[in-house]
Write a protein that holds these residues in place. Sequence first.
Motif, PDB file in Angstrom:
ATOM      1  N   ALA A  60       0.890  -1.140   0.036  1.00 24.26           N
ATOM      2  CA  ALA A  60      -0.106   0.144   0.062  1.00 24.26           C
ATOM      3  C   ALA A  60       0.827   1.249   0.096  1.00 24.26           C
ATOM      4  O   ALA A  60       0.493   2.259   0.406  1.00 24.26           O
ATOM      5  N   LYS A  94      -3.999   0.816  -4.485  1.00 23.64           N
ATOM      6  CA  LYS A  94      -4.872   1.719  -5.215  1.00 23.64           C
ATOM      7  C   LYS A  94      -4.438   3.358  -5.429  1.00 23.64           C
ATOM      8  O   LYS A  94      -5.070   4.202  -6.048  1.00 23.64           O
ATOM      9  N   SER A 105     -16.522  -1.516   0.344  1.00 23.90           N
ATOM     10  CA  SER A 105     -15.521  -1.714   1.394  1.00 23.90           C
ATOM     11  C   SER A 105     -16.187  -2.786   2.223  1.00 23.90           C
ATOM     12  O   SER A 105     -17.265  -2.849   2.893  1.00 23.90           O
ATOM     13  N   GLU A 123      -7.506  -1.962   7.984  1.00 21.08           N
ATOM     14  CA  GLU A 123      -6.253  -1.831   8.178  1.00 21.08           C
ATOM     15  C   GLU A 123      -6.118  -1.772   9.695  1.00 21.08           C
ATOM     16  O   GLU A 123      -6.781  -1.646  10.517  1.00 21.08           O
ATOM     17  N   ILE A 179      -8.630   4.404   8.459  1.00 21.57           N
ATOM     18  CA  ILE A 179      -8.390   4.459   7.160  1.00 21.57           C
ATOM     19  C   ILE A 179      -9.775   4.061   6.215  1.00 21.57           C
ATOM     20  O   ILE A 179     -10.041   4.331   5.381  1.00 21.57           O
ATOM     21  N   ASP A 180     -10.399   2.958   6.801  1.00 24.00           N
ATOM     22  CA  ASP A 180     -11.646   2.164   6.194  1.00 24.00           C
ATOM     23  C   ASP A 180     -12.796   3.188   6.768  1.00 24.00           C
ATOM     24  O   ASP A 180     -13.949   3.342   5.903  1.00 24.00           O
ATOM     25  N   ASP A 215     -10.795   5.189   1.632  1.00 25.73           N
ATOM     26  CA  ASP A 215     -10.626   4.006   0.797  1.00 25.73           C
ATOM     27  C   ASP A 215     -11.618   3.720  -0.320  1.00 25.73           C
ATOM     28  O   ASP A 215     -11.389   3.444  -1.372  1.00 25.73           O
ATOM     29  N   ARG A 261     -11.314   6.379  -3.102  1.00 24.03           N
ATOM     30  CA  ARG A 261     -10.316   5.810  -3.981  1.00 24.03           C
ATOM     31  C   ARG A 261     -11.003   5.126  -5.081  1.00 24.03           C
ATOM     32  O   ARG A 261     -11.076   4.941  -6.357  1.00 24.03           O
ATOM     33  N   LYS A 262     -11.790   3.968  -4.608  1.00 24.34           N
ATOM     34  CA  LYS A 262     -12.382   3.054  -5.535  1.00 24.34           C
ATOM     35  C   LYS A 262     -13.285   3.401  -6.321  1.00 24.34           C
ATOM     36  O   LYS A 262     -13.328   3.196  -7.741  1.00 24.34           O
TER      37      LYS A 262
END
Length: 814
Positions: A555, A578, A636, A666, A671-672, A677, A680-681
């Motif tokens: 990562a 990512k 997620s 994580e 972060i989640d 995240d 980003r996706k």
Amino acid sequence: MQVLKFGGTSVGSAKAIDQVCQILKKHKPAGRYAIVVSALGGTTDKLIRCGQLAGEGQEQYKSVLQEIENRHLDTIRELFPITAQSSMISQLKKKLNALENLCDGIFQVGELSARSLDKIMSYGELISCVIVAEKLRQQGFSATCKDSRELIVTDNNYGHATVNFHATNHLITEYFAQHPADYFVLPGFVAAAADGDTTTLGRGGSDYTAAIIAAAVNADLLDIWTDVSGMMTADPRLVSQALPIAHISYEEAMELSHFGAKVIYPPTIQPVMDKRIPIWIKNTFAPEDYGTLIQDTEERSFPVTGISGIQHISLLTLEGSGMVGIPGFSKRLFEALLQERINVIFITQSSSEHSITVGIHEADMLKAKTAVDSEFAQEIHDKRIDPLQVEKDLCIVAVVGDKMKNHHGTSGKLFGTLGRNGVNVRAIAQGSTEKNISAVINKADLKKALNLIHEAFFEAPLKQVNLFVAGVGNVGSKLLEQLQQQQHYLQEELGLQIRVAGMANSKNALFSEYGIGLHDWKNQLTQGDAMDLASFVERIKAMNLRNSVFVDNTASADVAAVYHEFLQHGISVVTCNKIACSSDYAYYKKLKDLARKYNASFLFETNVGAGLPVINTLNDLVRSGDRVQSIEAVLSGSLNFVFNHFVNGNSFRSVVKAAQDEGYTEPDPRIDLSGKDVMRKILILARESGAAIEMDDITNHSFLPEACLDAPSVADFYETLDEHADHFQQLYHEAASAGKRLKFVARYADGQASVGLQCVAPDHPFYKLEGKDNIVLYTTNRYQEQPLIVKGAGAGADVTASGIFADIIRSARL
């Protein structure tokens, strides 16, 4: 009559000479034999060094002479009984004394002429001939020694003399007709001019000597005994998968030998080919091996017989508008090179006559430049042509086969294979007979190119893929485990041989050109070099292996920042990281463009949905002309797990901690939970659908209080979750009271993207999404009433590794 030639390694020691005797015993008694021998292996190089030192006025030549003497004395003492040694040592001393006198004279004069060097070099073969003949006599053979200088007549082109075949054939036939011995031992390589001066036939000329004799006496067969079991489909030192060639035509053998195949000296083939005398290349040290039989071959179904290469090539290009339609430029170019005795290896000319390009040995580059510019000085001054262009650090690869002309697509297959792996072709030449296709490439790419071509023509359908894996933690180790488990299936069912040529974690880096054993990789990695990203990248590029794929399981932003270095060297990139695809749009676009430009794959299916075919499905829609109207998704797995378990009676803190303990989040759960995240996706999916958007364009409706996000540590973060427990309970009760469930949803439509927590009704596809599953709904022009749905496990090391594995296979099969 049969002619046998034994090379330097075949007579390089007492043991080897004994083996020669054993080979000859197996031929006995099948007629008469002419046995041509080289100097003891390495002797000619020492003789040349000896002459050079003497010519430079350096007394070290005496030490080299002593080394030569000791080598031959040791061989005699090991080879013969004491009773026979005296005579042999006497003959050796006589020849070495003459050699020493010659070198002393050169030392006094301070100059080594080509004539003197030929005489010096001749002593290696002249001495070995005497030793081998005497050994045969000791073994009961009726052998006689004959000096080839008394049979082979040449001009005075010292170092590479031209044979006068009319005079030579007469002397050879007359000699063998008048002498009844069964075994004649002759020194190879050496000859004599009409005035009696010693000449040589060029390095490797012992083969040529044997062929000259075989043709003159109309031999039944010419055996070339060496230290390899015949000709190979490629140089085994560069191509480990090279295969022996059992049968090959004269023309094919000649082409391969001219283009670097060292097993046989190129001029050897012509004299025997004219008489259709078969040549059998055999291994002195493995005489039971079949070897290679060179003769008129039968029809074959495969087009290519072998591949070869010549290193240290320079290209010379004469170019200018003044050449068009004006005869004589080519003639003047080649005459200028001829006057400097520069051999032209490769020729190609544009149909417009605007330029002509030739390939020469790199050592002749400066001499050629001076000669050609001088020849065309007036035209260059008048600007009708340009000064000679010179390119160095090149090599030639040649594909040879009699049957290529009967197979369509051979050239396309060759150049397609090179192009897909980033090997740039500088020039191309193909004769009208279509027996040879030659390409000039950078010399740094020679090994890679030979392996690629060999794989394409001789190893199909098995294709070798070389992986370089960064990150061998949870996902990386699962990937290596899956690769090991599937090796047999990949080879048998998909024709893929996938091997890991390099790997690295944050501490160590390990490389192996022949593949790292996956059963013990952890132990091997601890013994590797210290990890340095820049060095890791440079090592991968320097190895320059065919079908290379860089796999990023990290990562790390630093690792993501070097993808472009791989792609622009034709190295594919497969990543679950990512960061690159969600960074600035300009970098994302650059990576996509580089992949197209350099025929490399850039695959990142696991950036969204782990092993689910989310991105591939989207790509298929777009490529087939569909247009995306909207994307709605739960992306997620960790957040889905959290909200599926955040039910009445559970604290939000306990659910988050359970998700972390299960490895679904994580190490820092923020972060989640922050939604970054997921941002980003959805950004990646939007870009893959054709939108040029940035991360800042995405709206994040965060459900976490600022105090949770700003906590100084993970431990403090958990404390803030307890402090804001009422906030989370209120979110749950608002959804539950309405009969809905909480889902963290990403959405893209009309150029706008957002992420946030939503209350989902029972009739919505997201409502029954369980566990850590992901789901993506594509609404497109073709899927308007019922969106296309991709659903399944969207987190976990196993499924992520399988997604990476699938991308590796996809890159290998493109």
